[in-house]
Design an enzyme around this catalytic site. Structure first.
Site, PDB file in Angstrom:
ATOM      1  N   HIS A   1      -7.219 -28.511  40.519  1.00 12.78           N
ATOM      2  CA  HIS A   1      -7.091 -29.849  40.633  1.00 12.78           C
ATOM      3  C   HIS A   1      -7.832 -30.551  39.483  1.00 12.78           C
ATOM      4  O   HIS A   1      -8.885 -30.730  39.854  1.00 12.78           O
ATOM      5  CB  HIS A   1      -7.348 -30.514  41.840  1.00 12.78           C
ATOM      6  CG  HIS A   1      -6.298 -30.112  42.960  1.00 12.78           C
ATOM      7  ND1 HIS A   1      -5.226 -30.943  43.405  1.00 12.78           N
ATOM      8  CD2 HIS A   1      -6.084 -28.970  43.706  1.00 12.78           C
ATOM      9  CE1 HIS A   1      -4.578 -30.325  44.290  1.00 12.78           C
ATOM     10  NE2 HIS A   1      -5.015 -29.030  44.570  1.00 12.78           N
TER      11      HIS A   1
ATOM     12  N   GLU B   1      -7.592 -33.679  38.656  1.00 12.88           N
ATOM     13  CA  GLU B   1      -7.881 -35.034  39.110  1.00 12.88           C
ATOM     14  C   GLU B   1      -9.158 -34.964  39.946  1.00 12.88           C
ATOM     15  O   GLU B   1      -9.578 -35.917  40.186  1.00 12.88           O
ATOM     16  CB  GLU B   1      -6.557 -35.703  39.940  1.00 12.88           C
ATOM     17  CG  GLU B   1      -6.617 -35.367  41.090  1.00 12.88           C
ATOM     18  CD  GLU B   1      -6.161 -33.733  41.562  1.00 12.88           C
ATOM     19  OE1 GLU B   1      -6.086 -33.248  42.630  1.00 12.88           O
ATOM     20  OE2 GLU B   1      -5.646 -33.126  40.689  1.00 12.88           O
TER      21      GLU B   1
ATOM     22  N   CYS C   1      -1.080 -27.170  40.907  1.00  9.11           N
ATOM     23  CA  CYS C   1      -1.245 -26.207  42.369  1.00  9.11           C
ATOM     24  C   CYS C   1       0.280 -25.923  42.707  1.00  9.11           C
ATOM     25  O   CYS C   1       0.591 -25.052  42.020  1.00  9.11           O
ATOM     26  CB  CYS C   1      -1.885 -27.375  43.486  1.00  9.11           C
ATOM     27  SG  CYS C   1      -2.322 -26.666  44.690  1.00  9.11           S
TER      28      CYS C   1
END
Length: 370
Positions: free
Chosen positions: A344, A346, A256
Site C-alpha cells: 500500500h 498510500e 493490492c
C-alpha cells in the site's frame, strides 16, 4: 458490583480456545481471524474495507490510548467483524481525538475481546495459519456459537469486493484538476483518493462491475484498480474488463487486490497465503534499483511467482519481491503502460517509502498526452 466487562472467548476452528473479557455485542460473531503488526493506526485498520469479513488481532499490547477522530477513517464505518487485543485502554489523550475507541466500536456494534494473550494467539496463527473463529460470551462456547462457527464460509472463493464497492459513481478532487483518473472501487481507501487529489487529479470512483466501455467513454487519462477484500479469483467479472481497457493503451495502476486482478487478467494464478502480510513493517525490494522499501500491507492472497518470473504470464515482469518470504510484490506489463504493487503506497498509517509510485503513474498520464 464489578465494573469489569463480562468474560468472553475466541474459539478457533481447530479447537484452540482463548479467554478474555468481552466489550460490545454479546451475540456470537464469526469471521476469519488475522493479525496485524501495526503499532499505530488502529482506526485506519478498522475502517479499511480490505478487512471486511475478518476479526483482527492487534499485536501491539495496548490499543485505544489516543482515541479516535473524524479525519483518519479509510471508509465511512468500521469494516472489521471483531477485534482482539491485550489491553483496551480505558482512557485516551490526543489533541485530535473526538472520542474513545471503546465507545466508537460499541456504537458500530463491533465486539472487542480484551485481556487476551495476543502473543500466544499470534504465534498460533503464524504456525497453524489464519482460520475462522467465533467470539462469544462466557468461558465455554455455547451450541449457538459452535453452529455459527461451523456455518462460516471460507475466505477462499468469497467475492467481498462486490459487497464493499460503491453502488453509484462519485467524484473526488477539484473539478479543474489537470488529470482525470477513473478508479474501480473494490474496497478503496480514502487516503488513495487524497493522494490522487494532492497529485492534481480528479477521480471518478466507479462500482467494481462497471463495464469497460462506460469507463472509456469518460475519456480518462488513466485507470486505477483499488485494494479490496476477499478472494481475487472470485471477482470473475474483472479480468475481461481489465484486458479491454488495457487494449486501448490507457495507463493503469493497481494496488493490492488491483495488483492481483492485473495478474489474473494476463494469465497468472493467485493463491491463499498461510497467514498473509498485515502490518506496517514489510520489507520489499525494488528489483530495478536494489532499494529496500518498508511498506504497509494487508492481504491474504498473492500472485504465484518468484524472482524468476510469473507463472503463466509471460507478458508480466516482476518489479518487487518481499524479502521475508520471496512473494511477488510488484508487476509491470512488458509492452503496455500497466503496473501494480501488492503493498500500500498510500500507507495510512505509514510508512511512506512508496508514495513516489503515484508520481510514476502521473508520468504515464503525462506521456499519454504528449
Amino acid at each position: 458490583m464489578s465494573t469489569l466487562p463480562p468474560k468472553g472467548f475466541l474459539l478457533l476452528e481447530d479447537g484452540t480456545l482463548f479467554l478474555g473479557r468481552l466489550v460490545g455485542p454479546t451475540a456470537p460473531t464469526v469471521a476469519e481471524v488475522v493479525f496485524t503488526t501495526n503499532m499505530t493506526g488502529y482506526q485506519e485498520v478498522f475502517t479499511d474495507p480490505s478487512y471486511r469479513g475478518q476479526t483482527v488481532v492487534l499485536t501491539a499490547p495496548q490499543i485505544g490510548n489516543y482515541g479516535v477522530n473524524t479525519e483518519d477513517p479509510e471508509s465511512a464505518k468500521p469494516q472489521v467483524a471483531g477485534v482482539v487485543v491485550r489491553e483496551l485502554s480505558p482512557t485516551y489523550s490526543n489533541w485530535r481525538a473526538t472520542g474513545g475507541l471503546r465507545e466508537w466500536l460499541e456504537e458500530h456494534q463491533v465486539p472487542v475481546l480484551t485481556e487476551v494473550d495476543t502473543r500466544r494467539l499470534t504465534k498460533h496463527l503464524r504456525a497453524a495459519g489464519v482460520m475462522r473463529g467465533v467470539i462469544g460470551l462466557g468461558e465455554t462456547p455455547s451450541r449457538e456459537a459452535l453452529a455459527v462457527l461451523e456455518g462460516c464460509p471460507s475466505m477462499e472463493g468469497l467475492d467481498l469486493a462486490t459487497v464493499v464497492s460503491t453502488r453509484e459513481a462519485y467524484s473526488w478532487g477539484k473539478p479543474d484538476a489537470t488529470y482525470h483518473v477513473v478508479a474501480y472501487d473494490y474496497g478503496i481507501k480514502r487516503n488513495i483518493l487524497r493522494l490522487f487529489e494532492a497529485h492534481d487529479c480528479r477521480v471518478t470512483v466507479v462500482p467494481s462491475d462497471t463495464p469497460a466501455d462506460r469507463v472509456l467513454a469518460m475519456n480518462p487519462d488513466g485507470v486505477f484498480l483499488s485494494n479490496g477484500p476477499g478472494d481475487p479469483d472470485a471477482v470473475t467479472y474483472a479480468p475481461a474488463t481489465i484486458r479491454e481497457i488495457a487494449a486501448t493503451q490507457t495507463p493503469m495502476f493497481g494496488i493490492c487486490l488491483g495488483h492481483q486482478l492485473i495478474g489474473l487478467s494476463f494469465g497468472a494464478r493467485t493463491e491463499k497465503m498461510p497467514f498473509g502480510h498485515r502490518g506496517g513493517n514489510q520489507p520489499v525490494k525494488d528489483l530495478a534499483t536494489g532499494k529496500v522499501l518498508i511498506t504497509s500491507q494487508n492481504h491474504g492472497f498473492a500472485v504465484v511467482g518468484s524472482i524468476e518470473g510469473v507463472e503463466g504470464a509471460p507478458d508480466l515482469a516482476i518489479t518487487h519481491i518481499n524479502l521475508n518470504d520471496g512473494t511477488v510484490e510488484g508487476l509491470r506489463h512488458r509492452t503496455l503502460p500497466i503496473f501494480a504493487v501488492q503493498y500500500h503506497p498510500e500507507a495510512a498509517p505509514g510508512p511512506h517509502d512508496a508514495i513516489p509510485l503515484f508520481d510514476r503513474f502521473l508520468e504515464a498520464l503525462r506521456h499519454r498526452r504528449q
